[in-house]
Structures are given as C-alpha cells and as structure tokens.
Design a protein around this motif. Structure first.
Motif, short mmCIF file in Angstrom:
data_model
loop_
_atom_site.label_atom_id
_atom_site.label_comp_id
_atom_site.label_asym_id
_atom_site.label_seq_id
_atom_site.Cartn_x
_atom_site.Cartn_y
_atom_site.Cartn_z
N PHE A 272 0.83 -1.21 0.00
CA PHE A 272 0.00 0.00 0.00
C PHE A 272 0.87 1.26 0.00
CE2 PHE A 272 -2.36 3.31 2.30
CZ PHE A 272 -3.47 3.44 1.48
N LYS A 273 1.95 1.24 0.76
CA LYS A 273 2.85 2.40 0.81
C LYS A 273 3.49 2.64 -0.56
CE LYS A 273 6.71 4.33 3.47
NZ LYS A 273 7.46 4.76 2.28
N THR A 274 3.79 1.57 -1.29
CA THR A 274 4.36 1.72 -2.63
C THR A 274 3.40 2.46 -3.55
OG1 THR A 274 5.63 -0.32 -2.36
CG2 THR A 274 5.25 0.45 -4.60
N ILE A 275 2.13 2.07 -3.50
CA ILE A 275 1.12 2.72 -4.34
C ILE A 275 0.92 4.17 -3.92
CG2 ILE A 275 -1.29 2.62 -5.08
CD1 ILE A 275 -1.19 -0.41 -4.42
N ALA A 276 0.85 4.41 -2.61
CA ALA A 276 0.64 5.77 -2.11
C ALA A 276 1.80 6.68 -2.49
CB ALA A 276 0.45 5.74 -0.60
N ASP A 277 3.02 6.18 -2.44
CA ASP A 277 4.18 7.00 -2.80
C ASP A 277 4.14 7.38 -4.28
OD1 ASP A 277 5.12 6.93 -0.24
OD2 ASP A 277 6.56 5.30 -0.59
N TYR A 278 3.74 6.45 -5.14
CA TYR A 278 3.70 6.76 -6.56
C TYR A 278 2.67 7.86 -6.84
CZ TYR A 278 2.59 6.43 -11.50
OH TYR A 278 2.36 6.75 -12.81
N TYR A 279 1.47 7.69 -6.34
CA TYR A 279 0.43 8.69 -6.59
C TYR A 279 0.72 10.01 -5.87
CZ TYR A 279 -2.82 5.69 -9.15
OH TYR A 279 -3.40 4.90 -10.10
N GLY A 280 1.41 9.92 -4.75
CA GLY A 280 1.72 11.15 -4.01
C GLY A 280 2.77 12.01 -4.68
N HIS A 281 3.56 11.44 -5.61
CA HIS A 281 4.61 12.20 -6.28
C HIS A 281 4.24 12.59 -7.71
CE1 HIS A 281 6.97 10.54 -2.92
NE2 HIS A 281 7.80 11.56 -3.12
N LEU A 282 2.97 12.51 -8.05
CA LEU A 282 2.54 12.98 -9.37
C LEU A 282 2.72 14.49 -9.48
CD1 LEU A 282 -0.77 10.93 -9.87
CD2 LEU A 282 1.47 10.48 -10.89
N LYS A 283 3.11 14.95 -10.65
CA LYS A 283 3.34 16.39 -10.84
C LYS A 283 2.05 17.19 -10.79
CE LYS A 283 7.48 15.75 -13.68
NZ LYS A 283 8.12 16.00 -15.00
N GLU A 284 0.94 16.55 -11.12
CA GLU A 284 -0.35 17.22 -11.17
C GLU A 284 -1.42 16.25 -10.67
OE1 GLU A 284 -2.69 20.06 -14.37
OE2 GLU A 284 -1.85 18.16 -15.07
N PRO A 285 -2.42 16.74 -9.94
CA PRO A 285 -3.48 15.83 -9.49
C PRO A 285 -4.22 15.22 -10.68
CG PRO A 285 -4.11 18.11 -9.13
CD PRO A 285 -2.66 18.13 -9.50
N LEU A 286 -4.86 14.10 -10.45
CA LEU A 286 -5.52 13.38 -11.54
C LEU A 286 -6.62 14.21 -12.19
CD1 LEU A 286 -5.74 9.79 -10.00
CD2 LEU A 286 -4.07 10.68 -11.63
N LEU A 287 -7.29 15.05 -11.42
CA LEU A 287 -8.35 15.89 -11.97
C LEU A 287 -7.82 17.19 -12.54
CD1 LEU A 287 -11.22 15.31 -9.36
CD2 LEU A 287 -10.66 14.03 -11.43
N THR A 288 -6.52 17.36 -12.58
CA THR A 288 -5.79 18.49 -13.16
C THR A 288 -6.05 19.80 -12.42
OG1 THR A 288 -7.46 19.15 -14.80
CG2 THR A 288 -5.93 17.40 -15.44
N PHE A 289 -5.10 20.70 -12.56
CA PHE A 289 -5.22 21.99 -11.89
C PHE A 289 -6.30 22.87 -12.52
CE2 PHE A 289 -0.57 21.42 -10.61
CZ PHE A 289 -0.89 21.11 -9.30
N HIS A 290 -6.38 22.87 -13.85
CA HIS A 290 -7.28 23.83 -14.49
C HIS A 290 -8.75 23.42 -14.39
CE1 HIS A 290 -7.53 21.17 -18.08
NE2 HIS A 290 -8.61 21.87 -18.37
N LEU A 291 -9.01 22.16 -13.96
CA LEU A 291 -10.40 21.74 -13.76
C LEU A 291 -10.80 21.76 -12.28
CD1 LEU A 291 -10.73 18.75 -16.26
CD2 LEU A 291 -11.66 21.05 -16.50
N PHE A 292 -9.92 22.31 -11.42
CA PHE A 292 -10.20 22.32 -9.98
C PHE A 292 -11.50 23.05 -9.68
CE2 PHE A 292 -9.97 24.62 -5.94
CZ PHE A 292 -9.79 23.58 -5.05
N ASP A 293 -11.66 24.26 -10.21
CA ASP A 293 -12.87 25.04 -9.93
C ASP A 293 -14.12 24.37 -10.48
OD1 ASP A 293 -11.55 27.05 -8.56
OD2 ASP A 293 -11.13 28.19 -10.37
N ALA A 294 -14.00 23.68 -11.60
CA ALA A 294 -15.16 22.99 -12.17
C ALA A 294 -15.63 21.86 -11.26
CB ALA A 294 -14.81 22.46 -13.56
N PHE A 295 -14.69 21.05 -10.77
CA PHE A 295 -15.08 19.95 -9.89
C PHE A 295 -15.58 20.46 -8.54
CE2 PHE A 295 -12.53 17.35 -12.81
CZ PHE A 295 -13.31 16.21 -12.90
N VAL A 296 -14.97 21.52 -8.02
CA VAL A 296 -15.45 22.10 -6.76
C VAL A 296 -16.85 22.67 -6.94
CG1 VAL A 296 -15.07 23.97 -5.11
CG2 VAL A 296 -13.15 22.55 -5.84
#
Length: 529
Positions: A272-296
């Motif tokens: 589980f820690k291996t998976i969490a480390d990979y996703y935690g070091h992504l350069k951008e969240p999966l829903l992307t920065f420019h769609l943040f306001d749309a999802f919120v």
C-alpha cells in the motif's frame, strides 16, 4: 447564521472559506482562561477550537461527516496563518498550531478573502458548417438573401401543395464535415451540457474553455474496453508495471494460500505504501489543476445525486486520457479494499475507508494556488467518488446520443423548395409580449385569414388563367379553406357573377336550306294492286 449549501458557481472555495470563518467567529464559545499566573478574557484553548470546529464541519452539508480531526487541525493552522485567529500574545502568520492547551483569541477584525478577478476570456464563436454553406463548385449560392416579406406570393408558395401544385425542388448537399468540425461540435455541445447542469450563465469563471481538448473528449468516449476501462493509444503513459501489479495485489487480495507474491508480516502495508508513494509524487493531481474550480463547483450539487453524477461524468470526459485511466484503476482498487473484509488493517488507529480518503484525496483533487479548503473539498469529492465511481466514470449515454444524432443530421441531404431560402433569414424574437386570452383567440382565428384572402383575390383577378383553370383552382381552394371561400362568396349568386353566362348565338341556317326552300307537302297517289 444557519448552515446553508453553497451551490455550484465560480469561486465556490472562497465562498466556503468566508462562510466558515464567519461561523467560527460568531459561534465559537469564549471564556476566561489562566496561563502562567495571569488571566485572559475572551479566549479559547487550541483543543477547544479543534473540538468545536470539528463538530461544525461534520454537521455542515458542504463538508460532511467524513471530516477528520487531523483535517480540522490543518484548517486551524491556515486560520492562524491568515490572521483569522492569533495567539494570546498577538502572534500569527505561521502554521504552528497544535492540538493542545495553548491559548488563542480572535483579532479585532478578520478580513474575509476577496473574490479573485480573472481577465475576461474572449469568446471565439466556433463556425460550424450549416445547411446554407455553399459547395465549392456552386458560386450562385453566395447571392445575398432578401429578408422575408410575407405577401400573397410567398403564402402561395407555402400552400402550393394544399391547392394542388407541388413546386420543383432541389437537393442541397452539405459539404463534408472534417475531423476538426466533428471535434469542435463534441467540445461545444459537451461544454453547453455542463453549463446547463450547473445552471451558470457562462463557464468562464470555473474553467478556461481554451484549455479543453476536444481530442480528449472523443478518446474518452470511444476508446473503452468491454470492462469500461479506458484504453490508451500511447502505452508509454500507462501506469508502471510494478505499480499496476501492486494495485492488483491489494484489489484482488485472496482469501487463500495461493498468493504468488512472497508474503510476510506487514506485507500488505508495504504494498500500500508503494502505491501511495507513486500517486503522491505525481506532478499534477488526476483531476488536473485547471479543472479544480469545475469539480469544486459540482460539489454544490451533491444534494441532488443524479444531477451531481451527470455533472461529474461530463467533467471527467474533459480529463486527459491517461489521467482518466489512472483514476479508474485507483478508484476500483480503493473500493475493493474497503469492501474486502479479509483485508488486514493497513494502518493502526484508522479505518480503511478513512485511510483511503486521507491518503489519495490530495493526489486526486488539489489547487495549484493552494486554496485553504482544498483538503476538505478533496475529501468530500473522493468520498462521493468512492460511492458512485462506476456511474461517474461511464460515458453519459444521453450526451453521446444527442451529439451523434446532431452530427448525422448535419451530414444528411436536404430538400429545398423555391422560396424556402428566404426562411433562413428569419431571426428569433428578442422578447415576448403577453397578450390577453381574447386577443389570442382572435389571432388564432383570424391571423391567417388575410393572407389567404389575398391569395384568393390573386387567383380571381389573374387574367392569364383561362376560365377552366381558374374554376379548377377555385374548387381546390374551396376544398382546402372553406371558411375563407365562404366569406368571399357567401351566396351562389356572388360566385356566379365571377363567370357570367355568355348569350347563346342563334344557329345559322344551312346554305342548302336557303337554296331549297321548304315545299308544301303533296299527297301522292298510291297504286294498289
């Protein structure tokens, strides 16, 4: 101040911040405390603030009961940094808030966050091919069309079928839609559908339309496996093999001894820690920065679950394909782990569902500008995603059908009759005027009578028509519009006046009759035998 739901729209995160600050300052209990042989009025301890604010957030429908005490402490750290609170000595500006007995108070004024101002986006109207677009080889179609004048001639053309004449028609072939045309149609209609669900006048404040890629939408719609998982064309953007293997291991954690991977005490925690480390070091969240306001913004629809799911479906279509695939696989793993009763505890002191939300919420939704409530909003969104991810990550069938039918319609051949070109210049009314029921009934009964009466008069006074043709047209008109005909010819005598009988000419005597006048009858003698 009651708990109210902040609906979808621009700057929703800022609105929630301001409302939370106002509630905290207005309702947080204050009392007298002693510290180091000194008394302080109108203050509270850090632990008291955590207790009270945690309960406030859990009862607030904008955040929900999934809010943890740790997240509440993080929010109070931001309150201290932004001078919503200060310590008893007036210090603030750092995030050194701890869940202990340290004393804090409210400053005299706590400024609310102003709403950011964005430069208005220039609206570039997309020009889609229309029925009236000329073919490359037909220059005669470029002749400007005159505005429509509803005269008797135009009415005659419109009602030519009713009076027995079908005018000549022509086929208008559309110029072929290019791939770019189809992509722009998908983008335009998808964004229009999202705007309609959110109930906004414009999407400019929640996303930059220019950053939306139409190719992403088409790929997310059509490149799907039978299991509903997105298929990537570029295999280099796939999850690393070791991450995918680790996710499959936890998602399909077996209740038997035939596990292929070597196991040891705490093996599942390391995976589980291996998976969490990979996703935690992504350069951008999966829903992307420019769609943040749309999802919120969509989070404001969670009280209407069906509408919220539709909005999330469309927002997820805007994602890059590799992000959408990673999100699908991650949500599938998280849900299966939470439902697997045989899964050993992955963290001491935290439930599995809470651990999943806390671990992956920030790599799913995060603001580039470090919005102060992004952690709480991300946790709220991930909670809803876990409960509805199968529906949310499906292609919205209604939208797909609507766009495909529209594209097919644009590719069809159209039949046009003479005079039909004038109809394309009709503009929609800019406003409506309410009329009385009496006026409505009058317009319904007599609104079309005058053009029909003009058409009838034109047939009557047409000198080019022979009597036989005129009688034929009048008979057809009488059959189609008996009321108008009866008003023009109320009696048979009035109709007879239109075709007066000509005096019959006396028959001329034959020439031979004049030369041989009649002779008196002479009896002849009969001879009897």
């Amino acid at each position: 101040m009651d708990h109210r739901i902040v609906g979808p729209g621009p700057y929703r995160a800022t609105k929630l911040w301001n409302e939370t600050v106002e509630l905290f300052r207005a309702r947080m209990p204050l009392r007298k405390h002693r510290c180091r042989f000194k008394s302080y009025e109108h203050c509270f301890t850090a632990a008291e603030a955590v207790d009270w604010l945690h309960e406030l957030l859990r009862c607030n429908q904008n955040f929900g009961p999934e809010v943890t005490r740790k997240q509440t402490v993080q929010l109070l750290k931001k309150f201290l940094k932004n001078h919503v609170i200060e310590d008893i000595k007036g210090k603030w500006g750092q995030e050194n808030f701890e869940d202990n007995g340290h004393l804090y108070r409210f400053p005299l004024s706590s400024p609310l966050k102003p709403y950011p101002k964005r430069p208005p986006c220039q609206k570039d109207a997309v020009k889609f091919p229309q029925w009236t677009d000329p073919l490359p080889s037909t220059s005669q179609e470029n002749i400007p069309v005159r505005p429509l004048v509803m005269n008797s001639e135009m009415w005659y053309k419109r009602h030519s079928i009713a009076i027995g004449e079908v005018p000549a028609c022509r086929l208008v072939y559309r110029r072929q839609l290019t791939e770019a045309n189809v992509e722009e149609i998908w983008k335009s209609m998808t964004l229009s559908y999202l705007q309609k669900i959110l109930g906004l006048d414009s999407l400019e404040e929640v996303l930059d339309v220019k950053l939306v890629k139409s190719k992403f939408i088409l790929h997310n719609v059509y490149s799907v496996s039978k299991q509903g998982v997105l298929i990537l064309d570029d295999k280099s953007k796939e999850l690393p093999h070791w991450v995918l293997s680790a996710m499959k291991c936890l998602a399909n954690w077996p209740n038997c001894s035939d596990l292929k991977q070597p196991t040891y005490l705490g093996f599942e925690k390391d995976v589980f820690k291996t998976i969490a480390d990979y996703y935690g070091h992504l350069k951008e969240p999966l829903l992307t920065f420019h769609l943040f306001d749309a999802f919120v913004s969509v989070l404001g629809l969670l009280q209407e679950e069906k509408m919220a799911i539709e909005a999330f479906q469309i927002c997820c279509l805007l994602l890059p394909p590799e992000n959408r695939r990673k999100l699908q696989l991650l949500m599938r793993m998280m849900t299966r782990i939470c439902l697997n009763k045989e899964m050993p505890p992955l963290c001491d002191g935290l439930g599995t569902r809470t651990l999943m939300i806390q671990t992956f919420s920030r790599c799913i939704l995060c603001s580039k500008d470090e919005v102060d409530l992004d952690e709480l909003l991300a946790a709220r969104l991930v909670t809803f995603l876990m409960d509805n991810y199968q529906e949310i990550l499906k292609v919205p069938l209604a939208l797909q059908t609507s766009i495909e039918e529209h594209v097919a319609h644009l590719r069809r051949v159209q039949i046009k009759y003479p005079g039909a070109d004038m109809d394309i210049t009709l503009s929609a009314p800019s406003f409506c005027r309410q009329i009385s029921p009496e006026e409505f009934e009058y317009q319904r009964a007599y609104g079309s009578q005058e053009p029909l009466a003009d058409l009838l008069e034109e047939v009557i006074t047409d000198a080019k028509l022979s009597s036989k043709e005129k009688k034929k047209k009048l008979k057809q008109f009488q059959k189609s519009y008996p009321e108008v005909y009866q008003e023009r010819f109320p009696t048979p005598e009035s109709e007879a006046l239109l075709f007066p009988e000509k005096p019959k000419a006396k028959p001329q005597l034959l020439m031979w009759a004049l030369k041989n006048p009649f002779q008196p009858f002479q009896r002849t003698r009969s001879f009897r035998m």
